[in-house]
Design an enzyme around this catalytic site. Structure first.
Site, PDB file in Angstrom:
ATOM      1  N   HIS A 253      -5.392   6.043   4.706  1.00 59.96           N
ATOM      2  CA  HIS A 253      -4.681   5.854   3.491  1.00 59.96           C
ATOM      3  C   HIS A 253      -5.834   5.204   2.464  1.00 59.96           C
ATOM      4  O   HIS A 253      -6.672   4.114   2.698  1.00 59.96           O
ATOM      5  CB  HIS A 253      -3.689   4.682   3.605  1.00 59.96           C
ATOM      6  N   ARG A 276       0.610   3.864  -7.639  1.00 60.53           N
ATOM      7  CA  ARG A 276       0.202   4.779  -8.293  1.00 60.53           C
ATOM      8  C   ARG A 276       1.206   5.751  -8.983  1.00 60.53           C
ATOM      9  O   ARG A 276       1.008   6.456  -9.968  1.00 60.53           O
ATOM     10  CB  ARG A 276      -0.971   5.553  -7.281  1.00 60.53           C
TER      11      ARG A 276
END
Length: 468
Positions: A253, A276
């Site tokens: 990740h 994000r």
């Protein structure tokens, strides 16, 4: 099989809990064993949401989606080794899984966002805290209520580590042996469901990371210390061992928090991909963007590795006021933990971080223009939310680093969650669900599909096991 079969579930994360509740719904008795003192596993930490295609929430937000579109996105993410039967099971059951959560457990999944690799917004969460915690805690609470009122139907054993599966002479799984602080015990059952999670925290010298991905052994992890591949070992230690699929596939990740208080800690707290999705940007040590923030996780992590290798770290995640307000609960938590810091302006941040202010000004100005459609992002970003950034305005900032997050490989299962041997033959009485299974994601898992995989395959396993 008896009229009321006994189903033994190993693992108390969202997959195990979903399997348990579904087995109960189909008239079975359930025994749930978990080696930790508390239920929840990694599921409680999932903070971005759960995917669903053609859901009621999407329709209310005017989002057009379909199972086929979700299937296509998942297949593209998985790569050339994708298994259509498993992807179809995941995507076709997604809307039903969310309906089950919202109606049976009253979980709020009314907000919908778009994460990397998705062609439309389909990742659902509520207006409160982390969705993983919301789902898992609701299922735990209801299971405990059933146990307290109908003890003959549910028994939960925490601090109970399963050390082997029990087989009869034909190779059928008929229970498990477990140990706790009081001794060793056998638990007989008509079927067993393995839901023990992955191995992204298996740092033993002879463990799964050492064997299959020694190149990642030095990475930090976002998984809890329970994620040591227990279920894989159980399933492959049988007379006819279960097959493993894509066992070397591990998702790194891109956004694990670097805690200023312990920057070298082996276990990191995850910075939700939802940040994000809400408009956060990533910059290198010179204050410049280097990647489309909404690319697939493997792509973003790869670009981050390039930045680090080139000596252009640290990498930072930045949110403007609008993007942080969209995830206020998340950000308040991160701020309280000291994982994020608020600055009254981008200029104040640049001075403290010793970044060239002009670089940051250009980065902010360019991103704003891309979001307004006045220019095309050379990094390929086409979906913008809360895109307006200014060095004169407040920002939230965190240093981030790639972390081991999710093991895509695991036990081979069919679309009915039956565990398969090396010949593709189901092992009688044995099922699996959640991160412990392999073959669904292959190269890369889309954000929001871990919770979905847990619920969908947990429900399939619970229903299949209880119905035979």
């Amino acid at each position: 099989m008896a009229n009321q079969p006994t189903i033994l579930v190993i693992g108390g994360g969202l997959a195990g809990l979903s399997a348990s509740h579904t087995a109960l719904d189909h008239g079975a008795r359930v025994v749930l064993l978990d080696k930790k003192p508390n239920l929840g596993g990694n599921s409680v930490k999932a903070s971005s949401g759960i995917n669903g295609a053609n859901t009621e929430a999407q329709k209310k937000h005017g989002i057009s989606d379909s199972v086929q579109l979700f299937y296509n996105d998942t297949e593209t993410s998985a790569g050339t080794l994708s298994r259509p039967n498993l992807i179809q099971a995941l995507t076709a059951n997604s809307a039903g899984a969310l309906t089950w959560l919202t109606t049976q457990f009253k979980i709020d999944l009314s907000l919908v966002s778009r994460l990397g690799g998705h062609s439309v917004p389909r990742t659902h969460r509520g207006t409160g805290g982390a969705p993983g915690w919301a789902m898992t805690s609701a299922l735990i609470k209801k299971l405990q209520e059933v146990e307290s009122s109908q003890f003959n139907r549910v028994r939960v054993r925490q601090g109970a580590k399963v050390i082997r599966l029990l087989e009869d002479g034909s190779g059928k799984i008929v229970g498990a042996e477990y140990e706790n602080e009081e001794g060793r015990y056998e638990e007989r059952a008509d079927a067993v469901i393995i839901a023990t999670g992955g191995y992204a925290a298996d740092f033993s010298d002879h463990g799964y990371l050492s064997k299959y991905r020694p190149d990642l052994f030095a990475f930090p992890t976002a998984s809890g210390d329970h994620a040591t591949g227990d279920g894989l070992l159980l399933a492959t230690s049988l007379q006819k061992p279960a097959a493993l699929l894509d066992i070397e596939k591990i998702q790194v990740h891109p956004t694990g928090f670097v805690d200023p208080k312990s920057p070298m800690a082996k276990t990191k707290f995850l910075a939700a991909e939802a940040l994000r999705g809400a408009g956060a940007i990533l910059i290198n040590g010179s204050g410049e963007r280097f990647v489309n923030e909404l690319e697939r996780r493997d792509v973003v992590s790869g670009k981050m590795h390039e930045v680090i290798k080139a000596g252009e770290a640290p990498i930072r995640l930045i949110l403007n006021e609008e993007s942080s307000a969209a995830l206020k609960t998340h950000c308040d938590f991160y701020l309280a933990k000291g994982l994020m810091k608020r600055y009254d302006s981008g200029e104040e941040f640049a001075i403290e971080a010793k970044l060239p202010l002009e670089n940051l000004r250009n980065t902010f100005g360019s991103h704003t223009m891309y979001g307004e459609g006045k220019a095309t992002d050379p990094l390929g970003k086409t979906y913008f939310d809360n895109s307006w950034y200014s060095v004169e305005k407040p920002v939230l900032v965190a240093e981030i680093t790639p972390v081991l997050h999710y093991t895509m490989g695991g036990i081979s299962v069919d679309s009915s969650a039956r565990v398969l041997d090396s010949q593709g033959v189901p092992i009688s009485g044995l099922y699996a669900a959640g991160e412990v299974i392999g073959g669904v994601h292959v190269r890369n898992r889309l954000g929001g599909s871990s919770l979905l995989e847990a619920v969908v395959f947990g429900r399939i396993a619970g229903e299949t096991a209880a119905s035979l």
